[in-house]
Scaffold this active site. Structure first.
Site, PDB file in Angstrom:
ATOM      1  N   ASN A   8       7.396 -25.131 -90.578  1.00  0.00           N
ATOM      2  CA  ASN A   8       7.289 -26.241 -91.520  1.00  0.00           C
ATOM      3  C   ASN A   8       7.316 -27.510 -90.662  1.00  0.00           C
ATOM      4  O   ASN A   8       8.376 -27.950 -90.234  1.00  0.00           O
ATOM      5  CB  ASN A   8       8.475 -26.184 -92.485  1.00  0.00           C
ATOM      6  CG  ASN A   8       8.420 -27.258 -93.542  1.00  0.00           C
ATOM      7  OD1 ASN A   8       7.591 -28.157 -93.496  1.00  0.00           O
ATOM      8  ND2 ASN A   8       9.321 -27.160 -94.508  1.00  0.00           N
ATOM      9  N   ARG A  90       3.707 -23.905 -93.659  1.00  0.00           N
ATOM     10  CA  ARG A  90       3.678 -24.714 -94.869  1.00  0.00           C
ATOM     11  C   ARG A  90       2.574 -25.761 -94.699  1.00  0.00           C
ATOM     12  O   ARG A  90       2.569 -26.518 -93.730  1.00  0.00           O
ATOM     13  CB  ARG A  90       5.006 -25.424 -95.043  1.00  0.00           C
ATOM     14  CG  ARG A  90       4.994 -26.273 -96.264  1.00  0.00           C
ATOM     15  CD  ARG A  90       6.252 -27.055 -96.376  1.00  0.00           C
ATOM     16  NE  ARG A  90       6.300 -27.698 -97.679  1.00  0.00           N
ATOM     17  CZ  ARG A  90       7.317 -28.409 -98.083  1.00  0.00           C
ATOM     18  NH1 ARG A  90       8.361 -28.553 -97.314  1.00  0.00           N
ATOM     19  NH2 ARG A  90       7.303 -28.976 -99.263  1.00  0.00           N
ATOM     20  N   HIS A 178       5.175 -29.378-103.964  1.00  0.00           N
ATOM     21  CA  HIS A 178       6.455 -28.640-103.997  1.00  0.00           C
ATOM     22  C   HIS A 178       6.260 -27.245-104.597  1.00  0.00           C
ATOM     23  O   HIS A 178       7.211 -26.632-105.093  1.00  0.00           O
ATOM     24  CB  HIS A 178       7.532 -29.381-104.828  1.00  0.00           C
ATOM     25  CG  HIS A 178       8.118 -30.570-104.134  1.00  0.00           C
ATOM     26  ND1 HIS A 178       8.605 -31.659-104.814  1.00  0.00           N
ATOM     27  CD2 HIS A 178       8.325 -30.839-102.819  1.00  0.00           C
ATOM     28  CE1 HIS A 178       9.073 -32.554-103.959  1.00  0.00           C
ATOM     29  NE2 HIS A 178       8.905 -32.068-102.736  1.00  0.00           N
ATOM     30  N   HIS A 205      13.003 -30.537-108.415  1.00  0.00           N
ATOM     31  CA  HIS A 205      13.155 -30.464-106.954  1.00  0.00           C
ATOM     32  C   HIS A 205      13.503 -31.877-106.497  1.00  0.00           C
ATOM     33  O   HIS A 205      12.643 -32.756-106.450  1.00  0.00           O
ATOM     34  CB  HIS A 205      11.853 -29.972-106.310  1.00  0.00           C
ATOM     35  CG  HIS A 205      11.928 -29.892-104.813  1.00  0.00           C
ATOM     36  ND1 HIS A 205      11.926 -28.708-104.112  1.00  0.00           N
ATOM     37  CD2 HIS A 205      12.022 -30.862-103.869  1.00  0.00           C
ATOM     38  CE1 HIS A 205      12.013 -28.945-102.825  1.00  0.00           C
ATOM     39  NE2 HIS A 205      12.069 -30.256-102.652  1.00  0.00           N
ATOM     40  N   GLY A 207      14.867 -33.727-103.481  1.00  0.00           N
ATOM     41  CA  GLY A 207      15.249 -33.844-102.077  1.00  0.00           C
ATOM     42  C   GLY A 207      14.797 -35.206-101.598  1.00  0.00           C
ATOM     43  O   GLY A 207      14.824 -36.160-102.370  1.00  0.00           O
ATOM     44  N   ARG A 238       9.292 -43.023-101.004  1.00  0.00           N
ATOM     45  CA  ARG A 238       8.003 -43.120-101.709  1.00  0.00           C
ATOM     46  C   ARG A 238       8.198 -43.711-103.096  1.00  0.00           C
ATOM     47  O   ARG A 238       9.221 -43.459-103.738  1.00  0.00           O
ATOM     48  CB  ARG A 238       7.350 -41.735-101.811  1.00  0.00           C
ATOM     49  CG  ARG A 238       6.798 -41.242-100.480  1.00  0.00           C
ATOM     50  CD  ARG A 238       6.256 -39.837-100.603  1.00  0.00           C
ATOM     51  NE  ARG A 238       7.102 -38.875 -99.924  1.00  0.00           N
ATOM     52  CZ  ARG A 238       7.088 -37.560-100.149  1.00  0.00           C
ATOM     53  NH1 ARG A 238       6.271 -37.060-101.053  1.00  0.00           N
ATOM     54  NH2 ARG A 238       7.878 -36.753 -99.474  1.00  0.00           N
ATOM     55  N   VAL A 280      20.622 -40.353-100.729  1.00  0.00           N
ATOM     56  CA  VAL A 280      21.468 -40.460-101.930  1.00  0.00           C
ATOM     57  C   VAL A 280      22.957 -40.497-101.562  1.00  0.00           C
ATOM     58  O   VAL A 280      23.749 -41.199-102.193  1.00  0.00           O
ATOM     59  CB  VAL A 280      21.157 -39.293-102.898  1.00  0.00           C
ATOM     60  CG1 VAL A 280      22.177 -39.215-104.025  1.00  0.00           C
ATOM     61  CG2 VAL A 280      19.753 -39.445-103.464  1.00  0.00           C
ATOM     62  N   VAL A 325      19.450 -32.994-103.130  1.00  0.00           N
ATOM     63  CA  VAL A 325      20.288 -33.674-104.118  1.00  0.00           C
ATOM     64  C   VAL A 325      20.687 -32.698-105.226  1.00  0.00           C
ATOM     65  O   VAL A 325      21.865 -32.613-105.612  1.00  0.00           O
ATOM     66  CB  VAL A 325      19.535 -34.874-104.743  1.00  0.00           C
ATOM     67  CG1 VAL A 325      20.405 -35.587-105.767  1.00  0.00           C
ATOM     68  CG2 VAL A 325      19.051 -35.835-103.664  1.00  0.00           C
ATOM     69  N   GLU A 375      12.013 -22.353 -99.485  1.00  0.00           N
ATOM     70  CA  GLU A 375      10.564 -22.402 -99.252  1.00  0.00           C
ATOM     71  C   GLU A 375      10.166 -21.515 -98.074  1.00  0.00           C
ATOM     72  O   GLU A 375       9.095 -20.910 -98.078  1.00  0.00           O
ATOM     73  CB  GLU A 375      10.141 -23.854 -98.988  1.00  0.00           C
ATOM     74  CG  GLU A 375      10.232 -24.708-100.237  1.00  0.00           C
ATOM     75  CD  GLU A 375      10.476 -26.179 -99.953  1.00  0.00           C
ATOM     76  OE1 GLU A 375      11.504 -26.501 -99.312  1.00  0.00           O
ATOM     77  OE2 GLU A 375       9.652 -27.002-100.369  1.00  0.00           O
TER      78      GLU A 375
HETATM   79  P1  ADP Z   1      13.659 -32.459 -97.444  1.00  0.00           P
HETATM   80  O1  ADP Z   1      13.564 -30.992 -97.131  1.00  0.00           O
HETATM   81  O2  ADP Z   1      12.676 -32.948 -98.466  1.00  0.00           O
HETATM   82  O3  ADP Z   1      13.829 -33.366 -96.277  1.00  0.00           O
HETATM   83  P2  ADP Z   1      16.163 -31.874 -98.728  1.00  0.00           P
HETATM   84  O4  ADP Z   1      15.796 -31.027 -99.888  1.00  0.00           O
HETATM   85  O5  ADP Z   1      16.916 -31.244 -97.597  1.00  0.00           O
HETATM   86  O6  ADP Z   1      14.951 -32.705 -98.235  1.00  0.00           O
HETATM   87  O7  ADP Z   1      17.006 -33.092 -99.277  1.00  0.00           O
HETATM   88  C1  ADP Z   1      17.431 -34.125 -98.421  1.00  0.00           C
HETATM   89  C2  ADP Z   1      18.142 -35.168 -99.265  1.00  0.00           C
HETATM   90  O8  ADP Z   1      19.153 -34.551-100.042  1.00  0.00           O
HETATM   91  C3  ADP Z   1      18.861 -36.211 -98.431  1.00  0.00           C
HETATM   92  O9  ADP Z   1      18.026 -37.298 -98.145  1.00  0.00           O
HETATM   93  C4  ADP Z   1      20.000 -36.630 -99.327  1.00  0.00           C
HETATM   94  O10 ADP Z   1      19.573 -37.766-100.080  1.00  0.00           O
HETATM   95  C5  ADP Z   1      20.181 -35.500-100.286  1.00  0.00           C
HETATM   96  N1  ADP Z   1      21.485 -34.845-100.157  1.00  0.00           N
HETATM   97  C6  ADP Z   1      21.862 -33.857 -99.327  1.00  0.00           C
HETATM   98  N2  ADP Z   1      23.160 -33.535 -99.503  1.00  0.00           N
HETATM   99  C7  ADP Z   1      23.622 -34.345-100.493  1.00  0.00           C
HETATM  100  C8  ADP Z   1      24.869 -34.515-101.149  1.00  0.00           C
HETATM  101  N3  ADP Z   1      25.942 -33.791-100.816  1.00  0.00           N
HETATM  102  N4  ADP Z   1      24.962 -35.462-102.094  1.00  0.00           N
HETATM  103  C9  ADP Z   1      23.901 -36.211-102.440  1.00  0.00           C
HETATM  104  N5  ADP Z   1      22.686 -36.100-101.872  1.00  0.00           N
HETATM  105  C10 ADP Z   1      22.552 -35.183-100.907  1.00  0.00           C
END
Ligand code: ADP
Length: 389
Positions: A8, A90, A178, A205, A207, A238, A280, A325, A375
């Site tokens: 990925n 991916r 996604h 989803h 994130g 975004r 977040v 999140v 994924e």
């Molecule tokens: P990606 O794979 O799209 O980079 P993820 O699904 O791993 O993203 O999500 C990353 C995001 O999840 C981080 O930017 C953060 O905002 C959020 N995140 C991770 N852990 C927590 C938590 N304990 N509380 C709130 N937000 C969280």
């Protein structure tokens, strides 16, 4: 032992997982090289969570994705006997026609390169490792798994924009992304709660990218993403849904297309609204008004879009939280669940705090779930399935 490598590849990071593929799939290692070109750092863990590598490198040693691939490949060759029989990738954009994963050759690669303008920040990085491997190991099976494929069963009417219809044929249409995550979660739901899995479900989803998907009988019928991964919910950086008039205003005000692209992909969303962070966790910890504004807006937009997808489904049986999140933040799940109360959703605070699979009360008319996505396992499964004789 036969193995499958899952890749990925992002703009500055390379996530990878190795699976043994003897009879069934078994995860062996999980790794990530981040800071490619700036401060390269390689972290690898076993499936059980033991740390196998934790190395930093001078930036000139790992200037780009192909260099990261070589380094990871070398580590895997040194540490894992067995034969790598395929690599699953991916790939964010499969265009209008790819409804399933596909084995990549030079022709397919050229076709996928043609979708780069539709996903300018993701597609080139997704394809770089494929190109490098095709060059150096042309006989190794490489399977592209698309984030768009799961949404290709939509009624085409829903994927139109209300602009002259010939643009649809040119490829200007709503694709949805996604999809690998949604496909995995749909499969898990069918295991956890088969009746609900056959019903009307929204999966969130949430994130650093964020979207909602409406599932009917485990199949996508709508999603908040559109032509590109900019549409729908506000995300880490975004913008999400925006009046196209704003874009005209900015362009007519002298902004270049490249500047606009940067603004919408990298400077907007939670980061742009808060002026603090795209994460977040940072926003939850901050007392600044910008942090509250960004989170309130995020939750508000999720509520609005959930209403729209519930309308597309003609009602709602379940709402599922997943990704960074959704999986990790009871507070955000609680805030979002309150926006679903009018649909009949009631969160169970204790189940939510414990991060159980079912987090609604037994009386809730809409079931609420927290289902970790995977994924990479989805990609490994697709790759394995395509290899089978
Ligand atoms: P990606 O794979 O799209 O980079 P993820 O699904 O791993 O993203 O999500 C990353 C995001 O999840 C981080 O930017 C953060 O905002 C959020 N995140 C991770 N852990 C927590 C938590 N304990 N509380 C709130 N937000 C969280």
């Amino acid at each position: 032992m036969d193995t499958i490598l899952v890749i990925n590849a992002g703009s500055s990071s390379l996530k990878f997982e190795l699976f043994a593929s003897v009879g069934v799939l078994r995860r062996l290692v999980k790794g990530k090289m981040d800071g490619i070109g700036t401060a390269p750092h390689l972290a690898i863990k076993s499936a059980g969570g033991d740390r196998l590598a934790d190395e930093t490198y001078p930036h000139e040693t790992v200037p780009d994705l192909p260099a990261a691939m070589r380094l990871v490949g070398q580590w895997l060759r040194e540490r894992h006997e067995g034969e790598m029989v395929a690599v699953g990738h991916r790939v964010v954009h499969g265009g209008p026609d790819h409804t399933h994963p596909v084995r990549v050759d030079q022709n397919i690669l050229r076709e996928l390169e043609g979708f780069t303008p539709l996903a300018p920040l993701h597609q080139p990085n997704n394809l770089a490792p494929i190109r490098a491997l095709l060059e150096h190991q042309p006989h190794l099976a490489q399977i592209a798994c698309f984030d768009t494929a799961f949404h290709r069963g939509h009624d085409p009417m829903t994927d139109h924009y209300a602009i002259p219809a010939h643009y649809f044929a040119e490829g200007v249409r709503r694709y949805g992304f996604h999809g690998l995550s949604y496909e995995y979660v749909a499969g898990r739901l069918a295991e956890i709660a088969p009746d609900i899995g056959r019903g009307r479900v929204i999966v969130a989803h949430l994130g650093s990218g964020a979207s909602l998907c409406a599932l009917k009988d485990g199949k996508s019928i709508e999603s908040t993403f559109g032509f590109t991964a900019l549409d729908g919910l506000p995300m880490g950086t975004r913008c999400g849904q925006i009046d196209p008039g704003v874009l005209l205003y900015l362009l007519q005000g002298g902004m270049t297309a490249a500047e606009l692209q940067d603004l919408l992909y990298k400077e907007s969303g939670l980061k742009g609204l808060s002026g603090i962070s795209n994460d977040v966790r940072d926003l939850l910890a901050s007392e600044a008004p910008g942090a509250a504004l960004a989170l309130d807006h995020f939750v508000h937009r999720i509520g609005l879009n959930a209403g729209a997808l519930a309308a597309a489904l003609g009602g709602l049986d379940a709402f599922v939280f997943t990704a960074g999140v959704g999986e990790n933040s009871p507070v955000m799940r609680e805030r979002i669940s309150r926006k679903l109360a009018w649909l009949g959703a009631t969160l169970d605070p204790a189940r939510n705090a414990a991060g159980e699979l079912l987090i609604s009360t037994d009386q809730s008319k809409v079931a609420l779930y927290c289902v970790p996505t995977d994924e990479e396992l989805m990609i490994a499964r697709h790759t394995f399935a395509l290899l089978a004789p």
